[in-house]
Design an enzyme around this catalytic site. Structure first.
Site, mmCIF file in Angstrom:
data_model
loop_
_atom_site.group_PDB
_atom_site.id
_atom_site.type_symbol
_atom_site.label_atom_id
_atom_site.label_comp_id
_atom_site.label_asym_id
_atom_site.label_seq_id
_atom_site.Cartn_x
_atom_site.Cartn_y
_atom_site.Cartn_z
ATOM 1 N N ASP A 1 1.036 -1.096 0.157
ATOM 2 C CA ASP A 1 -0.185 0.069 -0.095
ATOM 3 C C ASP A 1 0.885 1.451 -0.108
ATOM 4 O O ASP A 1 2.060 1.049 0.296
ATOM 5 C CB ASP A 1 -0.972 -0.072 1.248
ATOM 6 N N GLU B 1 21.473 -22.251 -18.734
ATOM 7 C CA GLU B 1 20.645 -21.125 -17.963
ATOM 8 C C GLU B 1 21.607 -20.186 -17.300
ATOM 9 O O GLU B 1 21.029 -19.172 -17.068
ATOM 10 C CB GLU B 1 20.002 -22.189 -16.808
#
Ligand code: GLA
Length: 732
Positions: A532, A612
């Site tokens: 928030d 990777e």
């Protein structure tokens, strides 16, 4: 710009593209007359019609005028129990036990700059802001309400808060004190961002139907379940069209954002602290300040609204020194090890990461007290010497020698029953005497409304932070509040505990910010359970979700982006198959999704193949090159991942529109797919862009209107990025 017309009582706030107006009308009632696209300074109160409506009562001052009713008039800050039956903003309980409020206009003032709210997070800034204060009074209790407005013209942002002062000689209790009240006319739709743990901020949209609809939390935190950010919009509003209003509460505790479609087919939105178990005593001379709410009205759809919020948050809510700075690319050990690690394992993970260009190692949960599971140890913030012999003094230099900085996980608001802290101070946990305490993740919540509790925890944290070079803190919080009762307050003040808890949390975070100004704090609450605007003031990045599955993240990050900027969204690449969904998504796609956030890794890179690892090295390099474009650029949502389309795409455009980065993620592949084009946004229509360094040049207007031809997908969950660079004399 704030325009006051004292004679007619009209108060007008202009931003670059919008106008907001109120008027001190008959009998001192402060009416809300307009909020929408920018217009001149005229009196818009002609929009308000007074007619006698059945069962709409009239204040005594109106005499025999049955057309004047608080029940039908649009209010700037709604009252309670005196004729307006819609959502109240203020509810007062004086000693006589009544529950009314009747606010009348007293005065208005305007000044340059932005107001502050003591003890609460709020937008800040200098001369680019103006402040308006409108004072109202409830004559019977002599409670005064100062309605505060901050106007940030450039970003079409208006903030609001209410400062409530008891000027009477008797105690008054607040039962409700909203931060924002907005009355609108016409049919409207409400958009909320809802979900649960590991599936936060899923967008939901529906027309307002008669009655009250809300997004709210009574969990003591803003919650995974409903975000304190909502949008009201007209039917048909979309990314680039239609009138919409976004409202964000700068608060991290229980909240309510309620929208009511009224009997007159008007709408009211209120937003603020949740009234559940809220009862705040104001003695004579005492005051209460509501959290701040921030509103943006966009006459041209959600995209503009979001970009205004993003810029305003980046510039006026995130604080130095991290504001505008690149946050380090980090590796976190949680998904790789959970609680099962020792110093050697951590150094191994760090070593692999350092070799691939990752800059910070973050040690997650499990480093302290007796903490081999989540059943014990919280509250005992001393290094577990069995796992980490010699403590952080020994570990951190080893990480630093790899060329990495060091970060640490803490969960200061919590205590395990199996901890030395709890055994010494059982009353420090929230809980009602005579009742058993409700556990969440097998832990209890410390009473952060109490200073001695905070002081103790802070002291313990400080010892850890001072023991080594710590550059980052992940401040976690892994349960909802229950059994909310504080041993430090008398029965009649227990209704203050929820809010005092949040104030205590803010005070702790402010102390940390003051004492360790360079330390980056990442907020977290089981992922994005406290994402928030309030937390962003203290923690400029927040772990977006415990769900690191790149495909689920498309929707989580999409929902988050309506209010919150990309630079605040904690996002990591994790191992596959994903621990929560079992899905395997290519490394490149995981990187593309995490790159639209703070970017980091949360896996044991030692287990990756050579190929990777090469992708990790290359992604990290790519992110470091593009971070400014991604995090400081303008953000465009190009598709709606809830719309069931074949791909999700978004775009970052630099302020000067010279550069853009388009990210595209295909969902599951199918045979004979249709040809698709992707229309880009925000480019310079007349400029010629080079795409991914190729010789061919594309005109901005072509890319925005005719679109970019997408290649046909060749497998599930493939991703691609287009880097656009406008060819001007100096090349990109
Ligand atoms: C929460 C966080 C995770 C991790 C664990 C540790 O769930 O969201 O990232 O830190 O706690 O217990």
């Amino acid at each position: 710009m704030i325009v006051l017309d004292e004679k007619s009582g009209i108060i007008t706030l202009h931003t670059k593209n919008t106008t907001y107006q109120m008027k001190a009308g008959s009998h001192g009632v402060l009416l809300h007359t307009y909020y929408g696209p920018r217009i001149g300074d005229g009196d818009l109160s002609y929009l308000i019609r007074c007619t006698d409506r059945g069962f709409s009562p009239n204040p005594s001052e109106a005499g025999l005028d049955r057309a004047f009713s608080l029940d039908t008039l649009p209010q700037e800050y709604s009252t309670c129990g005196v004729g307006d039956f819609r959502l109240p903003s203020l509810e007062l309980e004086p000693e006589d036990g009544s529950r009314l409020s009747d606010l009348r206009y007293k005065g208005v003032e305007r000044r340059p700059g932005k107001y502050n709210l003591p003890g609460l997070p709020a937008f800040f800034g200098g001369e680019e802001w103006e402040t308006l204060t409108v004072t109202l009074e409830d004559a019977a209790t002599q409670v005064e309400v100062e309605l505060l407005y901050g106007v940030l013209e450039e970003e079409d942002l208006i903030t609001r808060a209410a400062w409530i002062v008891n000027r009477g000689s008797r105690t008054v209790r607040l039962r409700q004190a909203a931060s924002l009240c907005l009355d609108f006319s016409g049919p409207m739709e409400l958009i909320t961002f809802d979900g649960c743990h590991a599936m936060e901020r899923q967008m939901s949209r529906a027309p307002l139907r008669p009655g009250i609809q809300s997004a709210e939390s009574v969990r003591g935190t803003s919650s995974h379940h409903h975000n304190p950010f909502v949008i009201l919009c007209e039917e048909g509003a979309g990314e680039e069209q239609g009138l919409c209003y976004g409202a964000a509460l700068v608060y991290s505790g229980s909240f309510q954002a309620a929208a009511e479609r009224t009997h007159l087919e008007n709408n009211r939105l209120t937003m603020g602290i949740h009234p559940y178990h809220f009862r705040y005593a104001l003695g004579p001379g005492e005051s209460f300040v509501t959290p701040e709410a921030a509103m943006v009205c966009s006459p041209s759809g959600f995209g503009e609204m979001s970009r205004h919020f993003h810029r305003a948050i980046r510039e006026h809510l995130l604080r130095d020194p991290w504001k505008g700075e690149r946050h380090p690319v980090l590796i976190n050990n949680w998904e790789a090890t959970e609680f099962h690690f020792d110093a050697e394992k951590l150094v191994d993970i760090a070593r692999e990461a350092a070799a691939l260009g990752i800059e910070m190692f973050v040690m997650d949960d499990g480093w302290f007290g007796k903490r081999d599971t989540d059943y014990s140890g919280l509250g005992d913030w001393q290094v577990n010497q069995k796992k980490l012999p010699g403590g952080l003094e020994a570990l951190v230099p080893r990480i630093n020698e790899l060329g990495m900085s060091f970060g640490i996980w803490v969960e200061p608001e919590m205590v395990s029953e199996d901890s030395d802290l709890y055994r010494a101070h059982p009353d420090w946990a929230l809980g009602v005497p005579g009742r058993s305490r409700t556990r969440g993740r097998s832990q209890l919540v410390l009473d952060f409304s109490r200073r001695e509790v905070r002081d103790h925890i802070y002291g313990e944290l400080k010892k850890v932070l001072d023991s080594a070079k710590i550059r980052y803190i992940k401040w976690d919080m892994n349960r909802s509040l229950t059994d909310v009762w504080s041993a430090a307050l008398p029965p009649e003040r227990q209704g203050e505990v929820y809010h005092r808890y949040v104030l205590g949390l803010y005070e702790m975070l402010e102390r940390l910010h003051t004492d360790y100004p360079d330390v980056l704090i990442e907020g977290c609450s089981g992922g994005g359970g406290r994402f928030d605007a309030g937390m962003l003031y203290y923690t400029p990045q927040i772990w977006c979700s415990d769900n690191t599955d790149a495909i689920d993240r498309l929707r989580i990050q999409y929902g988050t982006s309506f209010c919150y900027p990309v630079s605040t969204m904690g996002a990591h690449v994790s191992a596959v198959p994903n621990g929560l969904t079992g899905r395997s998504v290519p490394m490149e796609t995981r990187g593309v999704v995490a790159m639209s956030g703070t970017f980091g890794y949360e896996m044991d890179l030692g287990k990756c193949t050579a190929e990777e690892k090469e992708t990790v090295r290359e992604q990290t390099k790519r992110f470091k090159g593009w971070w400014q474009l991604i995090q400081e650029g303008d953000y465009y949502r190009l598709t709606d991942p809830f719309g069931g389309g074949a791909f999700t795409a978004w775009e970052h455009v630099s302020g000067d529109r010279r550069e853009a980065l388009v990210s595209i993620v295909m969902e599951t592949a199918r045979a004979t797919p249709p040809f698709s084009v992707l229309r880009l946004r925000g480019l310079d229509a007349g400029a010629l862009y080079q795409v991914n360094g190729s010789e061919e040049l594309w005109r901005g207007d072509v890319l925005m209107n005719a679109g970019w031809p997408l290649p046909l997908p060749t497998g599930d969950y493939q991703a691609m990025q287009l880097y656009l660079c406008a060819k001007r004399p100096s090349s990109c």
